[in-house]
Design a protein around this motif. Sequence first.
Motif, short mmCIF file in Angstrom:
data_model
loop_
_atom_site.label_atom_id
_atom_site.label_comp_id
_atom_site.label_asym_id
_atom_site.label_seq_id
_atom_site.Cartn_x
_atom_site.Cartn_y
_atom_site.Cartn_z
N ASP A 33 0.81 -1.22 0.00
CA ASP A 33 0.00 0.00 0.00
C ASP A 33 0.85 1.27 0.00
N LYS A 34 1.84 1.28 0.89
CA LYS A 34 2.57 2.53 1.10
C LYS A 34 4.04 2.25 1.38
N TYR A 35 4.87 3.21 1.01
CA TYR A 35 6.32 3.04 1.15
C TYR A 35 6.97 4.26 1.80
N PRO A 36 8.11 4.04 2.48
CA PRO A 36 8.92 5.18 2.91
C PRO A 36 9.56 5.85 1.68
N VAL A 37 9.99 7.09 1.85
CA VAL A 37 10.59 7.83 0.73
C VAL A 37 11.95 8.37 1.13
N LEU A 38 12.94 8.14 0.26
CA LEU A 38 14.26 8.73 0.41
C LEU A 38 14.43 9.80 -0.66
N TYR A 39 14.73 11.03 -0.22
CA TYR A 39 15.01 12.13 -1.15
C TYR A 39 16.53 12.30 -1.24
N VAL A 40 17.06 12.30 -2.47
CA VAL A 40 18.51 12.46 -2.64
C VAL A 40 18.79 13.70 -3.50
N LEU A 41 19.71 14.55 -3.02
CA LEU A 41 19.99 15.84 -3.65
C LEU A 41 21.38 15.82 -4.29
N HIS A 42 21.46 16.41 -5.47
CA HIS A 42 22.68 16.32 -6.30
C HIS A 42 23.72 17.38 -5.96
N SER A 43 24.91 17.16 -6.49
CA SER A 43 26.04 18.08 -6.32
C SER A 43 25.89 19.32 -7.21
N LYS A 132 3.06 9.03 4.68
CA LYS A 132 3.19 10.49 4.83
C LYS A 132 3.55 10.87 6.27
N SER A 133 4.67 10.37 6.75
CA SER A 133 5.08 10.75 8.11
C SER A 133 6.59 10.90 8.16
N ARG A 134 7.07 11.70 9.10
CA ARG A 134 8.51 11.96 9.21
C ARG A 134 9.30 10.67 9.45
N ASN A 135 8.68 9.71 10.15
CA ASN A 135 9.39 8.47 10.45
C ASN A 135 9.78 7.70 9.20
N SER A 136 9.06 7.95 8.11
CA SER A 136 9.32 7.22 6.87
C SER A 136 9.78 8.16 5.76
N ARG A 137 10.32 9.32 6.16
CA ARG A 137 10.83 10.28 5.17
C ARG A 137 12.28 10.59 5.49
N TYR A 138 13.16 10.35 4.50
CA TYR A 138 14.60 10.52 4.71
C TYR A 138 15.16 11.45 3.64
N ILE A 139 16.27 12.13 3.95
CA ILE A 139 16.87 13.04 2.97
C ILE A 139 18.40 12.98 3.07
N GLY A 140 19.05 13.02 1.92
CA GLY A 140 20.51 13.02 1.91
C GLY A 140 21.01 13.66 0.63
N GLY A 141 22.32 13.91 0.59
CA GLY A 141 22.87 14.50 -0.62
C GLY A 141 24.38 14.48 -0.63
N THR A 142 24.94 14.72 -1.82
CA THR A 142 26.40 14.79 -1.99
C THR A 142 26.81 16.24 -2.19
N SER A 143 27.92 16.64 -1.57
CA SER A 143 28.52 17.95 -1.79
C SER A 143 27.51 19.08 -1.55
N MET A 144 27.17 19.89 -2.58
CA MET A 144 26.15 20.92 -2.40
C MET A 144 24.84 20.30 -1.90
N GLY A 145 24.49 19.12 -2.45
CA GLY A 145 23.27 18.43 -2.02
C GLY A 145 23.36 17.97 -0.58
N TYR A 160 11.62 15.10 8.60
CA TYR A 160 12.48 13.97 8.23
C TYR A 160 12.99 13.27 9.50
N SER A 161 13.17 11.95 9.40
CA SER A 161 13.72 11.22 10.56
C SER A 161 15.18 10.84 10.37
#
Length: 270
Positions: A33-43, A132-145, A160-161
Motif C-alpha cells: 500500500d505505502k512506502y517510505p521515501v528517500l530524497y537524494v539531492l545532487h552536487s 506520509k510521516s517523518r518516520n518514513s521520510r529521509y533526505i541526503g545529498g552529496t557535496s552541495m546536495g 524527516y527522521s
Amino acid sequence: MSSTTLKAVFYSESLQKEMNVNVYLPPNYDAQDKYPVLYVLHSYKLNEDHWFKALNITKKADELITSGKIEPMIIVAPKIDNSFGVNSADHTGYVDGSGKPGDEGVLNAGKYEDYITKDVISYVDSHFNTIKSRNSRYIGGTSMGGFAALHIALRHPNLYSKVGGHSPALFVGKMWDVLEKMIYPTSTVRQENDPLALAASQKLNKLNIYLDCGDQDDFKEGTKKLSDILQAQKTKSFEFHTTPGGKHDDAYWSSQVENYLLFYGGFDRE
C-alpha cells in the motif's frame, strides 16, 4: 517484478517554474500500500540524474531490496539547480557575478528550501504510494546536495527522521564571495542556514544523522567540525565515517552508495 524509474516534470509554486524530478519505484511496487521515501539531492553543476545515473543508486537499491537487506522504498531525486537548498530570494533568478544564465556553474536564487520541503514532498505524496510521516521520510545529498540536505533536515526535524551528509560542502574558512552573499548574506541568516550553526542550536533528539567523507576531500575540515558539534549533541543516532583515499568525486560516492542505503533503509538500525 523489476523496479521502475520515472522522469517527471511538475510546477513548483515556490519557484514559479517547472522542475524535473526522477522517481524510483521499488520492485513489485503494487504489492504494498505505502512506502517510505528517500530524497537524494545532487552536487553543484549537476542535476536530477546524478544519483540515478552516475552513482547508480537504483541498481544498488534493487540488489539490497531483493536480498532483504533494506526495506522497499521510493527514491526521489529532484533537480535543485545550483541553489544550495536555501531560501535566498523572493523571486527565482540568477546571482549576479556567478556566471551567465546557461553556464553550468551559475548560482540560482529563489525559495529553494520551500520548494524542497513543501512542493517536492507534496508532489510525491500526492502522486505515489508514500507513508506520509517523518518516520518514513529521509533526505541526503552529496557535496552541495549534502549541504542542502543537512540544512533542511536540521531546520525541519519535524519533516524527516534520517539525514545524510555525504561529503557535504561545508565552509569553515574563506569561501567564494558571490556564494557567501547568497547563502550567508548576514550573520543572522548564517545562523539560520549554516548546518554547523544549526547543529549547535537545534533540538536534534529525533534525528538519525549520517556523515561521511574521504580523507582526500577538500571539505573534510568542515565535515569533521560538524561531526565534533554533533558528537556533543543529543541525537537519536549519529555516525561519522571517513574513508582512506576517498576524494570529493563520483568514484567515492558510488563506492559508498550501499552504506548510504543501509543507513536509510536498513532493518537493524531502528
